[in-house]
Write a protein that holds these residues in place. Sequence first.
Motif, PDB file in Angstrom:
ATOM      1  N   LYS A   1       0.838  -1.211   0.000  1.00 41.17           N
ATOM      2  CA  LYS A   1       0.000   0.000   0.000  1.00 41.17           C
ATOM      3  C   LYS A   1       0.873   1.262   0.000  1.00 41.17           C
ATOM      4  CE  LYS A   1      -1.414   1.760   3.763  1.00 41.17           C
ATOM      5  NZ  LYS A   1      -1.934   2.018   5.086  1.00 41.17           N
ATOM      6  N   LYS A   2       1.874   1.257   0.867  1.00 41.20           N
ATOM      7  CA  LYS A   2       2.758   2.428   0.976  1.00 41.20           C
ATOM      8  C   LYS A   2       3.503   2.663  -0.348  1.00 41.20           C
ATOM      9  CE  LYS A   2       6.866   3.669   3.602  1.00 41.20           C
ATOM     10  NZ  LYS A   2       7.704   3.240   4.714  1.00 41.20           N
TER      11      LYS A   2
ATOM     12  N   ILE B   1       4.220   5.322  -5.792  1.00 37.98           N
ATOM     13  CA  ILE B   1       4.214   5.126  -7.250  1.00 37.98           C
ATOM     14  C   ILE B   1       3.122   5.977  -7.899  1.00 37.98           C
ATOM     15  CG2 ILE B   1       3.546   3.391  -8.995  1.00 37.98           C
ATOM     16  CD1 ILE B   1       5.136   1.329  -7.334  1.00 37.98           C
ATOM     17  N   ALA B   2       1.916   5.958  -7.318  1.00 39.17           N
ATOM     18  CA  ALA B   2       0.779   6.675  -7.915  1.00 39.17           C
ATOM     19  C   ALA B   2       1.010   8.183  -7.858  1.00 39.17           C
ATOM     20  CB  ALA B   2      -0.513   6.296  -7.188  1.00 39.17           C
ATOM     21  N   GLU B   3       1.525   8.662  -6.728  1.00 37.16           N
ATOM     22  CA  GLU B   3       1.751  10.115  -6.619  1.00 37.16           C
ATOM     23  C   GLU B   3       2.870  10.542  -7.562  1.00 37.16           C
ATOM     24  OE1 GLU B   3       1.986  10.947  -2.417  1.00 37.16           O
ATOM     25  OE2 GLU B   3      -0.164  10.552  -2.146  1.00 37.16           O
ATOM     26  N   ASP B   4       3.868   9.668  -7.742  1.00 37.83           N
ATOM     27  CA  ASP B   4       4.947   9.986  -8.683  1.00 37.83           C
ATOM     28  C   ASP B   4       4.398  10.062 -10.119  1.00 37.83           C
ATOM     29  OD1 ASP B   4       7.962  10.061  -9.358  1.00 37.83           O
ATOM     30  OD2 ASP B   4       7.152   8.492 -10.660  1.00 37.83           O
ATOM     31  N   ALA B   5       3.381   9.228 -10.403  1.00 43.22           N
ATOM     32  CA  ALA B   5       2.793   9.240 -11.762  1.00 43.22           C
ATOM     33  C   ALA B   5       1.933  10.477 -11.984  1.00 43.22           C
ATOM     34  CB  ALA B   5       1.966   7.970 -11.970  1.00 43.22           C
ATOM     35  N   GLY B   6       1.581  11.197 -10.916  1.00 41.91           N
ATOM     36  CA  GLY B   6       0.772  12.414 -11.063  1.00 41.91           C
ATOM     37  C   GLY B   6      -0.551  12.365 -10.321  1.00 41.91           C
ATOM     38  N   PHE B   7      -0.889  11.204  -9.729  1.00 42.71           N
ATOM     39  CA  PHE B   7      -2.159  11.074  -9.021  1.00 42.71           C
ATOM     40  C   PHE B   7      -2.119  11.808  -7.673  1.00 42.71           C
ATOM     41  CE2 PHE B   7      -2.793   7.099 -11.590  1.00 42.71           C
ATOM     42  CZ  PHE B   7      -4.048   7.405 -12.086  1.00 42.71           C
ATOM     43  N   GLU B   8      -3.312  12.237  -7.239  1.00 43.30           N
ATOM     44  CA  GLU B   8      -3.457  12.771  -5.878  1.00 43.30           C
ATOM     45  C   GLU B   8      -4.175  11.688  -5.067  1.00 43.30           C
ATOM     46  OE1 GLU B   8      -6.129  16.253  -3.707  1.00 43.30           O
ATOM     47  OE2 GLU B   8      -6.092  16.114  -5.903  1.00 43.30           O
TER      48      GLU B   8
END
Length: 468
Positions: free
Chosen positions: A420-421, A426-433
């Motif tokens: 999860k962490k 990974i998701a925030e690095d891709a641009g997700f909030e």
Amino acid sequence: MFETTIPKTQDCAQVTDFIELKDNIDNVITHFMNEYKNHQQSIEVDFRKLVSWVPYGDSYTHFIHSYPAKLLKHIPIFFLNSKKIMPNPEGTVLDPFCGSGTVLLESVIAGYKSIGCDANPLARLIANVKTTPLNADILKETLITILIQAKRVKKYRTRNVTNIDHWFSEQVKNDLSKIHTAIQKIENIEVRNFYEICFSNIVKKVSFADPNLSVPVKINPLKYSDPLLYKKAFTELESKKNISVFDKFKKQSLENIKRIEKLNNLKTSGNAQIVGRDARSITKCLDNDKSQWLSDSIDLIITSPPYAGAQKYIRASSLSLGWLNYCENNSLRDYEKQNIGREHYYKNEYQVKNNTGLKEIDNELEWIWEINPLRAHININYLVELRSSVKEMYRVLKDGSHCIIVIGNNMVCGKVFDTKKYLKIIAEDAGFETIFILRDKIHSRGLMTKRNKTANVINTESIMVFKK
Ligand SMILES: C[S@@+](CC[C@H](N)C(=O)[O-])C[C@H]1O[C@@H](n2cnc3c(N)ncnc32)[C@H](O)[C@@H]1O
């Protein structure tokens, strides 16, 4: 250093007293958003209570075929009924790891267009059949034809199933071959696919494989010292030698026709399409045309990717893949190579250290290389491939749309692997909030026995809500 402590329940906010009404979902979602904004902690929920009007167990075509680690249908139902999460009634829902099609079916029921991808050809076939209405009278007539023709079949070829005589008695092998030969003569491809699924779902049941395990393991009476258990296993093994394959197939087909009738009665404008084989590069269709699915075109993603090293989807499907002729040109190993979370690597593949390219993760996972390079490679490669699929999800999603990823933690070399962490990074690095994270107990997801034996954190899964 890698965090070894198991998060305590106090780390989670408790959400128990919501009015459980469909109209209230958006209020509940607003509450989750605020709660997460204020405390930045996972919120503990029970999805079966959040959508308490949804019965547990079979509905529509959900149980048309077994599949490991199916998603609890309550999760997509909750999000698909929220206007905050899915404001566009004409919108398209994507599940890039669609497995047996739980999200696709629930999207169809909710009236949306849905598209799916999966690396396992059996999963693609199940998801397709599960979401395709068919004329029940035609199905019933075809069943009679299959049964008559199968009994008359003289010339047949047994299929490319590895170690076939280890798994099936001579009689069972011949009956399965006759039925499958008759199914292959069906001209209408949708009807043929339906019967391939009915057939596939009995293959393991008529084999010598232990019915309690998702991956095929032959029943072995000798492993029991208790005479009663020995006798039970022995009797079960013997009964498989002369089991009536024709009766099993007929029963399974009639049950599935009833399920399809429920799908036919559904008044919906929704539909589903399986468009790709790989979540890392979503294509427009399954044909040879490899062009990519349009960027900024998807209104909502709901998906449950594989877990690192824990799920053996191809092995669990191996008997069916052989019988359905998927192993004529490709080996099981070829299919496995496409699987994110796979465990088999050659030594030369894990002798060179790989990394995710994200310092926070790579530094934290450094210790695994020292203890077990193969495990390090499995888990880091898992994150590398998961990262590619998250980037792809970001690409195809419209601005302002949501991506919901259901994921569980894992154990590596005796310690918690905090998927999860890492996924959040990974998701925030891709641009997700990150909008909010929920935590629910894993109810029954098959193939999870190893993890279920471990601590509480492994018995839960995280429902992570991101926004582009
Ligand atoms: C947790 S299961 C999904 C189960 C699904 N939600 C259901 O209800 O049946 C994960 C799926 O990811 C698939 N998968 C693994 N690697 C993949 C890849 N590279 N691209 C697409 N699907 C993949 C597996 O075959 C498996 O079906």
